[in-house]
Design an enzyme around this catalytic site. Structure first.
Site, PDB file in Angstrom:
ATOM      1  N   GLU A   1       4.948  34.091  21.994  1.00  0.00           N
ATOM      2  CA  GLU A   1       5.019  35.507  21.618  1.00  0.00           C
ATOM      3  C   GLU A   1       6.383  35.841  21.008  1.00  0.00           C
ATOM      4  O   GLU A   1       6.447  36.544  19.994  1.00  0.00           O
ATOM      5  CB  GLU A   1       4.762  36.360  22.872  1.00  0.00           C
TER       6      GLU A   1
ATOM      7  N   ARG B   1      -0.792  41.965  19.470  1.00  0.00           N
ATOM      8  CA  ARG B   1       0.609  41.485  19.510  1.00  0.00           C
ATOM      9  C   ARG B   1       1.090  40.986  18.154  1.00  0.00           C
ATOM     10  O   ARG B   1       1.826  39.998  18.059  1.00  0.00           O
ATOM     11  CB  ARG B   1       0.785  40.359  20.544  1.00  0.00           C
TER      12      ARG B   1
ATOM     13  N   SER C   1       6.454  37.886  28.537  1.00  0.00           N
ATOM     14  CA  SER C   1       5.442  36.843  28.316  1.00  0.00           C
ATOM     15  C   SER C   1       5.914  35.900  27.225  1.00  0.00           C
ATOM     16  O   SER C   1       6.259  36.346  26.130  1.00  0.00           O
ATOM     17  CB  SER C   1       4.136  37.479  27.852  1.00  0.00           C
TER      18      SER C   1
HETATM   19  P1  NAP Z   1      -2.842  40.187  34.722  1.00  0.00           P
HETATM   20  O1  NAP Z   1      -3.328  41.397  35.444  1.00  0.00           O
HETATM   21  O2  NAP Z   1      -2.339  39.024  35.484  1.00  0.00           O
HETATM   22  O3  NAP Z   1      -3.989  39.693  33.713  1.00  0.00           O
HETATM   23  C1  NAP Z   1      -3.769  38.569  32.862  1.00  0.00           C
HETATM   24  C2  NAP Z   1      -4.151  38.937  31.450  1.00  0.00           C
HETATM   25  O4  NAP Z   1      -5.485  39.350  31.418  1.00  0.00           O
HETATM   26  C3  NAP Z   1      -3.338  40.098  30.919  1.00  0.00           C
HETATM   27  O5  NAP Z   1      -2.252  39.592  30.200  1.00  0.00           O
HETATM   28  C4  NAP Z   1      -4.305  40.921  30.102  1.00  0.00           C
HETATM   29  O6  NAP Z   1      -4.230  40.700  28.699  1.00  0.00           O
HETATM   30  C5  NAP Z   1      -5.668  40.412  30.523  1.00  0.00           C
HETATM   31  N1  NAP Z   1      -6.422  41.505  31.163  1.00  0.00           N
HETATM   32  C6  NAP Z   1      -6.286  41.985  32.403  1.00  0.00           C
HETATM   33  N2  NAP Z   1      -7.171  42.971  32.633  1.00  0.00           N
HETATM   34  C7  NAP Z   1      -7.855  43.132  31.484  1.00  0.00           C
HETATM   35  C8  NAP Z   1      -8.894  44.007  31.064  1.00  0.00           C
HETATM   36  N3  NAP Z   1      -9.434  44.890  31.918  1.00  0.00           N
HETATM   37  N4  NAP Z   1      -9.347  43.904  29.796  1.00  0.00           N
HETATM   38  C9  NAP Z   1      -8.809  43.004  28.935  1.00  0.00           C
HETATM   39  N5  NAP Z   1      -7.833  42.162  29.261  1.00  0.00           N
HETATM   40  C10 NAP Z   1      -7.367  42.211  30.536  1.00  0.00           C
HETATM   41  O7  NAP Z   1      -1.743  40.667  33.669  1.00  0.00           O
HETATM   42  P2  NAP Z   1      -0.177  40.785  33.754  1.00  0.00           P
HETATM   43  O8  NAP Z   1       0.427  39.549  33.277  1.00  0.00           O
HETATM   44  O9  NAP Z   1       0.250  41.332  35.072  1.00  0.00           O
HETATM   45  O10 NAP Z   1       0.062  41.889  32.656  1.00  0.00           O
HETATM   46  C11 NAP Z   1      -0.434  43.192  32.796  1.00  0.00           C
HETATM   47  C12 NAP Z   1      -0.226  43.911  31.454  1.00  0.00           C
HETATM   48  O11 NAP Z   1       1.150  43.957  31.094  1.00  0.00           O
HETATM   49  C13 NAP Z   1      -0.942  43.201  30.337  1.00  0.00           C
HETATM   50  O12 NAP Z   1      -1.464  44.155  29.460  1.00  0.00           O
HETATM   51  C14 NAP Z   1       0.161  42.402  29.686  1.00  0.00           C
HETATM   52  O13 NAP Z   1      -0.077  42.151  28.324  1.00  0.00           O
HETATM   53  C15 NAP Z   1       1.350  43.306  29.864  1.00  0.00           C
HETATM   54  N6  NAP Z   1       2.556  42.515  29.883  1.00  0.00           N
HETATM   55  C16 NAP Z   1       3.183  42.224  28.701  1.00  0.00           C
HETATM   56  C17 NAP Z   1       4.315  41.439  28.708  1.00  0.00           C
HETATM   57  C18 NAP Z   1       5.011  41.063  27.450  1.00  0.00           C
HETATM   58  O14 NAP Z   1       6.103  40.547  27.516  1.00  0.00           O
HETATM   59  N7  NAP Z   1       4.422  41.265  26.305  1.00  0.00           N
HETATM   60  C19 NAP Z   1       4.829  40.947  29.906  1.00  0.00           C
HETATM   61  C20 NAP Z   1       4.145  41.232  31.068  1.00  0.00           C
HETATM   62  C21 NAP Z   1       3.025  42.023  31.052  1.00  0.00           C
HETATM   63  P3  NAP Z   1      -3.301  41.509  27.675  1.00  0.00           P
HETATM   64  O15 NAP Z   1      -1.992  40.830  27.741  1.00  0.00           O
HETATM   65  O16 NAP Z   1      -3.978  41.273  26.377  1.00  0.00           O
HETATM   66  O17 NAP Z   1      -3.250  42.927  28.049  1.00  0.00           O
END
Ligand code: NAP
Length: 339
Positions: free
Chosen positions: A334, A164, A238
């Protein structure tokens, strides 16, 4: 080039908070870019380049100039049996690009479906989701140096992309206008399904061997379910990055906090879930006036109507302090914060 003075930025940021810019310049063609070069002396200290406004919090006004890059266009540069090099202008909508690429039979962007914002902002924070980040498909970034007016091209390795993050957000913040980017997309689909949730979603859709389009559909379904739509409730996705900590600290946290999720990274460090820690501190669904935390996702701060950027920032500070007090972990925002 369109030019407005004392312009409202409310409709130009996904938090929908009020803020004003001394001057707003809207670029709609490469010719406008040339005019900007000739006209304007840009000062990164008081001026700002704004993309889709989906990763920014205005807790103050912009005294100087805000530049909107709305230049659109897509061009296939090379095409082979395996890969396609695609040049995309910075003003294109990211999610529309993902859908278009899938319609062309190209894969690589499917896990990045439904990320709000414009293409020009994608390298800024190396957008990522579901185990894929821009760095996986990025070839180069074409910029205009706003200090000198010169055009420049950065190869992927020159962009200093990390989790990021990039040079455009750190060492060179405010210096470059991202004009266009070049992506390497694939004719053959290599699915990346390692992240929590995607395979389960595909199974619930009755799909065993997914196409790229079906992976995109699964990501869209999950995101629509788990994240508030900014058109309905103002937010910037996020609000905090997931902290990456030394593994010794993560092991200690696992001993002390039952159920805390941890993800071992390739660099020997460990990633923690910011959302989980915020939720444990009781913030999910919290509301103070019109500033709040989404009841769908603890990592998403929301504007229920007329919150100011400052009120949202104050809430973010309270959340950060409580996570620090309970877990000893520092959360880093972020979005870019303008004060
Ligand atoms: P989640 O499934 O609730 O998991 C929480 C966090 O754990 C995620 O943010 C993700 O990190 C990490 N994670 C989950 N599975 C993983 C794996 N197999 N290996 C490594 N890290 C893992 O996540 P969530 O909030 O629903 O988000 C799902 C994805 O969408 C994530 O990749 C998240 O970054 C992305 N997202 C981004 C935004 C944004 O505004 N930037 C908003 C919502 C969701 P990472 O964030 O590092 O991937």
């Amino acid at each position: 080039m369109k030019q407005l003075f004392n312009a409202s930025l409310k409709s130009l940021n996904s938090f929908s908070v009020e803020a004003r810019a001394g001057q707003l310049l809207i670029l709609e063609s490469e010719h406008d870019l040339q005019t900007l070069k000739d006209l304007h002396q840009f000062d990164p200290k008081c001026d700002l380049v704004l993309g889709g406004g989906s990763n920014i919090l205005f807790a103050g006004n912009i005294a100087g100039t805000v530049i909107l890059n709305r230049i659109s266009g897509k061009k296939i540069i090379t095409d082979s049996d395996d890969d396609v090099l695609l040049e995309v202008s910075g003003g294109e909508n990211w999610h529309q690009l993902v859908l278009w690429s899938l319609e062309q039979g190209l894969s690589g962007l499917e896990n990045l479906s439904l990320i709000p914002g414009l293409v020009g902002a994608a390298p800024m924070q190396n957008i990522g989701a579901y185990g894929v980040e821009l760095a996986d498909v990025l070839e180069s970034v074409h910029v205009m140096d706003l200090e000198t007016g010169n055009s420049n091209k950065f190869g992927r390795d020159d962009c200093q992309l990390s989790y990021r993050d990039s040079r455009f957000k750190t060492a060179d913040v405010g210096r470059y206008l991202i004009d266009r980017i070049v992506l390497r997309l694939h004719r053959r689909f290599h699915p990346k399904l390692g992240y929590d949730g995607i395979t389960e979603e595909l199974h619930s859709m009755g799909i065993q061997q997914a196409t790229a389009r079906q992976v995109s559909d699964a990501v869209i379904r999950i995101r629509q379910r788990k994240l508030p739509a900014p058109e309905v409730t103002g937010n910037a996705g996020s609000f905090f990055r997931n902290p990456v900590v030394e593994t010794a600290l993560a092991d200690l946290l696992v001993k002390n906090f039952s159920g805390i999720p941890t993800y071992a990274l390739d660099n020997g460090k460990t990633k923690l879930s910011a959302a989980w820690m915020i939720d444990q501190c009781g913030w999910k669904g919290y509301r103070e006036g019109d500033a709040g935390v989404s009841d769908l996702h603890a990592l998403v701060l929301v504007n229920h109507g007329n919150a100011s950027g400052l009120q949202i920032l104050e809430l973010a500070d309270e959340i950060r302090d409580s996570v620090k007090a309970r877990f000893g972990v520092e959360l880093v925002p972020e979005p870019r914060i303008i004060q």
